[in-house]
Design a protein around this motif. Structure first.
Motif, PDB file in Angstrom:
ATOM      1  N   GLN A  58       0.879  -1.045  -0.028  1.00 14.34           N
ATOM      2  CA  GLN A  58       0.030  -0.164  -0.033  1.00 14.34           C
ATOM      3  C   GLN A  58       0.737   1.343   0.042  1.00 14.34           C
ATOM      4  OE1 GLN A  58      -2.552   0.390   3.364  1.00 14.34           O
ATOM      5  NE2 GLN A  58      -3.705   2.102   2.465  1.00 14.34           N
ATOM      6  N   ALA A  59       2.037   1.253   0.955  1.00 14.97           N
ATOM      7  CA  ALA A  59       2.856   2.466   0.785  1.00 14.97           C
ATOM      8  C   ALA A  59       3.398   2.633  -0.499  1.00 14.97           C
ATOM      9  CB  ALA A  59       3.921   2.200   1.993  1.00 14.97           C
ATOM     10  N   TYR A  60       3.897   1.414  -1.068  1.00 13.26           N
ATOM     11  CA  TYR A  60       4.571   1.647  -2.340  1.00 13.26           C
ATOM     12  C   TYR A  60       3.770   2.046  -3.439  1.00 13.26           C
ATOM     13  CZ  TYR A  60       7.153  -0.142  -6.392  1.00 13.26           C
ATOM     14  OH  TYR A  60       8.073  -0.522  -7.560  1.00 13.26           O
ATOM     15  N   GLY A  61       2.447   1.706  -3.477  1.00 11.57           N
ATOM     16  CA  GLY A  61       1.474   2.231  -4.407  1.00 11.57           C
ATOM     17  C   GLY A  61       1.143   3.700  -4.191  1.00 11.57           C
ATOM     18  N   ARG A  80      12.508  -3.132  -7.610  1.00 13.32           N
ATOM     19  CA  ARG A  80      11.281  -2.940  -6.700  1.00 13.32           C
ATOM     20  C   ARG A  80      11.462  -3.525  -5.346  1.00 13.32           C
ATOM     21  NH1 ARG A  80       6.431  -6.287  -9.097  1.00 13.32           N
ATOM     22  NH2 ARG A  80       8.146  -7.924  -8.354  1.00 13.32           N
ATOM     23  N   ASP A  81      12.012  -4.690  -5.290  1.00 11.94           N
ATOM     24  CA  ASP A  81      12.286  -5.414  -4.000  1.00 11.94           C
ATOM     25  C   ASP A  81      13.134  -4.691  -3.154  1.00 11.94           C
ATOM     26  OD1 ASP A  81      10.621  -7.479  -4.898  1.00 11.94           O
ATOM     27  OD2 ASP A  81      12.162  -8.767  -5.471  1.00 11.94           O
ATOM     28  N   HIS A  82      14.308  -3.964  -3.639  1.00  9.44           N
ATOM     29  CA  HIS A  82      15.081  -3.437  -2.706  1.00  9.44           C
ATOM     30  C   HIS A  82      14.274  -2.131  -2.205  1.00  9.44           C
ATOM     31  CE1 HIS A  82      19.130  -1.906  -1.302  1.00  9.44           C
ATOM     32  NE2 HIS A  82      18.715  -0.596  -1.569  1.00  9.44           N
ATOM     33  N   PHE A  83      13.623  -1.387  -3.128  1.00 15.64           N
ATOM     34  CA  PHE A  83      12.751  -0.123  -2.407  1.00 15.64           C
ATOM     35  C   PHE A  83      11.777  -0.693  -1.360  1.00 15.64           C
ATOM     36  CE2 PHE A  83       9.791   3.426  -3.475  1.00 15.64           C
ATOM     37  CZ  PHE A  83      10.534   4.084  -2.571  1.00 15.64           C
ATOM     38  N   LYS A  84      11.102  -1.839  -1.670  1.00 16.32           N
ATOM     39  CA  LYS A  84      10.221  -2.081  -0.746  1.00 16.32           C
ATOM     40  C   LYS A  84      10.864  -2.364   0.589  1.00 16.32           C
ATOM     41  CE  LYS A  84       6.150  -3.671  -3.722  1.00 16.32           C
ATOM     42  NZ  LYS A  84       5.499  -4.867  -3.912  1.00 16.32           N
ATOM     43  N   THR A  85      11.996  -2.904   0.366  1.00 17.85           N
ATOM     44  CA  THR A  85      12.819  -3.387   1.952  1.00 17.85           C
ATOM     45  C   THR A  85      12.793  -1.929   2.480  1.00 17.85           C
ATOM     46  OG1 THR A  85      13.492  -5.411   0.798  1.00 17.85           O
ATOM     47  CG2 THR A  85      14.711  -4.447   2.887  1.00 17.85           C
TER      48      THR A  85
END
Length: 306
Positions: free
Chosen positions: A92-95, A119-124
């Motif tokens: 949700q925060a990513y979106g 994407r995975d690194h930024f989500k982490t």
């Protein structure tokens, strides 16, 4: 890409406060061991790329090394305190972050991939910020607990009137989804949870209602004063009245919703202490508190540079 970096820089800095998965890409080498967790050259390369996208200056390789060590320590502390954000919160925060930059999530994915961030690194990165905020909040609460004398002084300042708070009696419905079946059954289980939520007609019937569906658990959570409500449910719970149910949420266990069995207004010394405590202002120097906690973690940690 410079235009994109300018677009993203302010939003990244102010993104909502989101456990890294160590990426062993082909040819990656272990650069650090932090309390038995490896940080690879692949991880550090991704952080260098993120720093560039954020418009950071200086020796980005050295900054990335330090940030990845700190991020690992933070994620370990988040896990120890069990205050991490679940996947739904992170997504949700990513979106929301993508939307704030007038991008779709697919466009955001593409920009991060082209920049070498992924994407995975930024989500982490987001997951870490969210969890770390909760760590600091927990530290503030434990260090700023009001004494009985301070509570009495505050009551006298308000003309001798004790504050009141709503007390909630809660239950939680959990529709269990095994990790191996999540992708295949998530939609079906959400629909089942929505259907059961619409049939809820009181906590006295909850356990019987749950027995009509496979793999559904009802937990009697007990009583919570409003300042004590679980953060992830607090806003939803406070919006509904007695014998109502929150929206269905995806969680690590499956899908869940919370129901309010009853409410009542309570006013006593303990309530006064909780209310005054919750009204205290957050530490205005959050950076200082963060650095103090990080210094403690670094001092206790086993950090080996390869």
């Amino acid at each position: 890409m410079s235009a994109v970096a300018l677009l993203l820089a302010p939003a990244v800095i102010t993104a909502p406060v989101l456990a890294p998965s160590v990426a062993y890409a082909q040819g990656a080498e272990v650069r650090y061991i932090v309390n038995d967790t490896a940080i690879t050259s692949y991880d550090i390369d991704r952080r260098v790329a993120l720093l560039k996208l954020m418009g950071r200056k200086g020796n980005l390789r050295e900054i990335a090394n330090q940030e990845m060590v700190d991020q690992t320590l933070r994620l370990q502390e988040i896990a120890r305190l069990r205050v991490g954000a679940n996947d739904q919160m992170v997504n949700q925060a990513y979106g929301q972050f993508a939307q704030s930059n007038k991008l779709s999530t697919a466009q955001m994915d593409q920009i991060l991939s082209q920049a070498g961030v992924t994407r995975d690194h930024f989500k982490t990165f987001i997951r870490t910020q969210m969890g770390w905020g909760r760590v600091l909040q927990s530290r503030q609460q434990s260090s700023k607990r009001l004494s009985e004398q301070e509570v009495v002084a505050k009551i006298l300042q308000q003309g001798g009137r004790k504050p009141s708070a709503t007390e909630y009696t809660l239950q939680q419905f959990i529709f269990v989804i095994p990790a191996s079946e999540r992708g295949r059954t998530l939609g079906k289980r959400k629909a089942e949870a929505q259907a059961m939520r619409s049939r809820f007609n009181g906590c006295e019937n909850s356990h019987a209602l749950a027995k009509t569906q496979l793999d559904v658990t009802v937990r009697d959570l007990g009583r919570f004063l409003s300042p004590q409500l679980p953060p992830e449910w607090k806003t939803d719970i406070e919006k509904i009245r007695a014998r109502g149910a929150t929206a269905v949420k995806e969680t690590e266990r499956g899908v869940e919703f919370v129901v309010v069995c009853s409410t009542r207004e309570v006013s006593d010394d303990y309530v006064a202490q909780l209310v005054f405590q919750s009204e205290q202002k957050a530490d205005t120097n959050a950076d200082k508190l963060s650095e103090e906690v990080m210094a403690e973690l670094r001092k206790k940690a086993r950090i080996v540079k390869r």
